[in-house]
Design an enzyme around this catalytic site. Structure first.
Site, PDB file in Angstrom:
ATOM      1  CB  THR A   1      29.584 -57.179 -44.234  1.00 24.70           C
ATOM      2  OG1 THR A   1      30.058 -56.851 -42.926  1.00 24.70           O
ATOM      3  CG2 THR A   1      29.247 -55.903 -44.986  1.00 24.70           C
TER       4      THR A   1
ATOM      5  CE  LYS B   1      36.483 -49.126 -39.611  1.00 27.39           C
ATOM      6  NZ  LYS B   1      37.030 -49.454 -40.955  1.00 27.39           N
TER       7      LYS B   1
ATOM      8  N   GLY C   1      39.508 -55.953 -50.112  1.00 31.15           N
ATOM      9  CA  GLY C   1      38.530 -56.221 -49.061  1.00 31.15           C
ATOM     10  C   GLY C   1      37.250 -56.915 -49.501  1.00 31.15           C
TER      11      GLY C   1
ATOM     12  CE1 TYR D   1      32.688 -51.102 -35.456  1.00 35.02           C
ATOM     13  CE2 TYR D   1      33.759 -49.028 -34.945  1.00 35.02           C
ATOM     14  CZ  TYR D   1      33.446 -50.016 -35.845  1.00 35.02           C
ATOM     15  OH  TYR D   1      33.925 -49.936 -37.138  1.00 35.02           O
TER      16      TYR D   1
HETATM   17  C1  1JT Z   1      34.783 -54.976 -37.988  1.00 34.01           C
HETATM   18  C2  1JT Z   1      33.655 -55.719 -37.594  1.00 34.01           C
HETATM   19  C3  1JT Z   1      34.624 -53.665 -38.420  1.00 34.01           C
HETATM   20  C4  1JT Z   1      32.404 -55.163 -37.661  1.00 34.01           C
HETATM   21  C5  1JT Z   1      32.260 -53.857 -38.100  1.00 34.01           C
HETATM   22  C6  1JT Z   1      33.366 -53.105 -38.476  1.00 34.01           C
HETATM   23  N1  1JT Z   1      32.933 -51.875 -38.851  1.00 34.01           N
HETATM   24  C7  1JT Z   1      31.608 -51.845 -38.718  1.00 34.01           C
HETATM   25  N2  1JT Z   1      31.191 -53.037 -38.263  1.00 34.01           N
HETATM   26  C8  1JT Z   1      29.821 -53.386 -37.997  1.00 34.01           C
HETATM   27  C9  1JT Z   1      29.368 -52.924 -36.639  1.00 34.01           C
HETATM   28  C10 1JT Z   1      29.818 -53.542 -35.492  1.00 34.01           C
HETATM   29  C11 1JT Z   1      29.380 -53.117 -34.254  1.00 34.01           C
HETATM   30  C12 1JT Z   1      28.492 -52.089 -34.150  1.00 34.01           C
HETATM   31  C13 1JT Z   1      28.042 -51.465 -35.307  1.00 34.01           C
HETATM   32  C14 1JT Z   1      28.489 -51.892 -36.546  1.00 34.01           C
HETATM   33  C15 1JT Z   1      33.776 -57.117 -37.080  1.00 34.01           C
HETATM   34  C16 1JT Z   1      35.118 -57.727 -37.355  1.00 34.01           C
HETATM   35  C17 1JT Z   1      36.239 -56.790 -37.126  1.00 34.01           C
HETATM   36  C18 1JT Z   1      36.136 -55.554 -37.997  1.00 34.01           C
HETATM   37  O1  1JT Z   1      28.077 -51.715 -32.887  1.00 34.01           O
HETATM   38  C19 1JT Z   1      27.153 -50.697 -32.764  1.00 34.01           C
HETATM   39  C20 1JT Z   1      29.872 -53.786 -32.993  1.00 34.01           C
END
Ligand code: 1JT
Length: 256
Positions: free
Chosen positions: A194, A163, A14, A156
């Site tokens: 990221t 998850k 990853g 999300y």
């Molecule tokens: C993915 C993405 C998995 C963004 C991700 C993720 N896990 C955490 N994030 C960051 C995130 C995203 C949102 C959020 C909070 C943190 C994007 C590509 C697919 C996998 O909302 C409160 C929407």
């Protein structure tokens, strides 16, 4: 501490670039003596990992698209041939179609649902099953999750559902691999900027709100996540398995 990973072979899946959580973990683990095995998805990531690891000894880099059983089989066959034994795995892989993180959750397409679940949740089973065969001296598997699995974070969406499946999978895999002295845990990270997060609209606002409300009054760093990963990958956490550990500056325990 300097050699807690001496002679240990750790697979890290990853890393996309220097902002990746997986790279933060690699940076924490490598100075403690580990031999690192990286996987990449496309040519761009391959070059990126080659550049990042240019000054590191004992590094291997292999391709692996986790949606392909064949690529997973090939990866673990290569690791078996070169290393024989595996001690740790870092699974820091997730994917959802960008339209599914923008539209309403009920509008998630059947295909979008399957894709997110396959790459973000099923891949942990697929990796763990193969890793088990090489973890003949016991081992530790660490994956990454987010609190959107437990509570609603608007946008999300399908990732929250994926998850939730990932976290339940951590417990079932931990149960099944426990007798082989293989531990399985997840780090539930606070938001980190990221490459994946960059595609999320209003992400900078989310970072600000979380920093303000968190107990530590800040966002988490790659060093925070690296430190907990060292703990989970090493014998320091020998009695810990099936857990979801929050590394979020305390944010998840804040009521208001
Ligand atoms: C993915 C993405 C998995 C963004 C991700 C993720 N896990 C955490 N994030 C960051 C995130 C995203 C949102 C959020 C909070 C943190 C994007 C590509 C697919 C996998 O909302 C409160 C929407």
């Amino acid at each position: 501490m300097q050699d807690i990973f001496k002679g240990k072979n750790i697979l890290i899946m990853g890393v996309r670039n220097k902002w990746s959580i997986a790279w933060g973990i690699a940076r924490a683990v490598q100075p403690l003596g580990a031999n690192l095995i990286f996987t990449y998805l496309g040519d761009r990531e391959k070059e990126s990992i080659e550049k990042l690891t240019a000054n590191m000894d004992n590094v291997s880099i292999y391709p692996c698209d986790v949606s392909s059983d064949k690529e997973l089989d090939d990866l673990f066959a290569e690791i078996k041939e070169k290393y024989g034994v595996l001690h740790g795995v870092v699974h820091a892989i997730a994917f959802a179609k960008s339209e599914d993180l923008q539209d309403t959750f009920v509008n998630t397409s059947r295909d979008g649902f399957h894709t997110a679940m396959d790459i973000s949740a099923y891949s942990l089973l697929a990796v763990s099953k193969r890793a088990k065969e090489l973890m003949t001296e016991g081992g530790s598997i660490v994956t990454l999750t987010y609190r959107g699995s437990e509570k609603v974070y608007p946008g999300y969406n399908i990732m929250g559902v994926a998850k939730a499946a990932l976290e339940a999978s951590v417990r079932y895999i931990a149960y099944e691999l426990g007798p082989s002295n293989i531990r399985v845990n997840a780090i539930s990270a606070g938001p980190v900027k990221t490459m994946s997060a960059r595609g999320v609209k209003n992400f900078t606002d989310i970072l600000g709100v979380v920093a303000e409300k968190s107990f530590l009054k800040r966002n988490v760093t790659l060093e925070d996540l690296g430190g907990t990963s060292v703990f989970l990958l090493s014998d320091l956490s020998s009695g810990v398995t099936g857990e979801i550990i929050y590394v979020d500056a305390g944010y998840n325990n804040m009521g208001l």
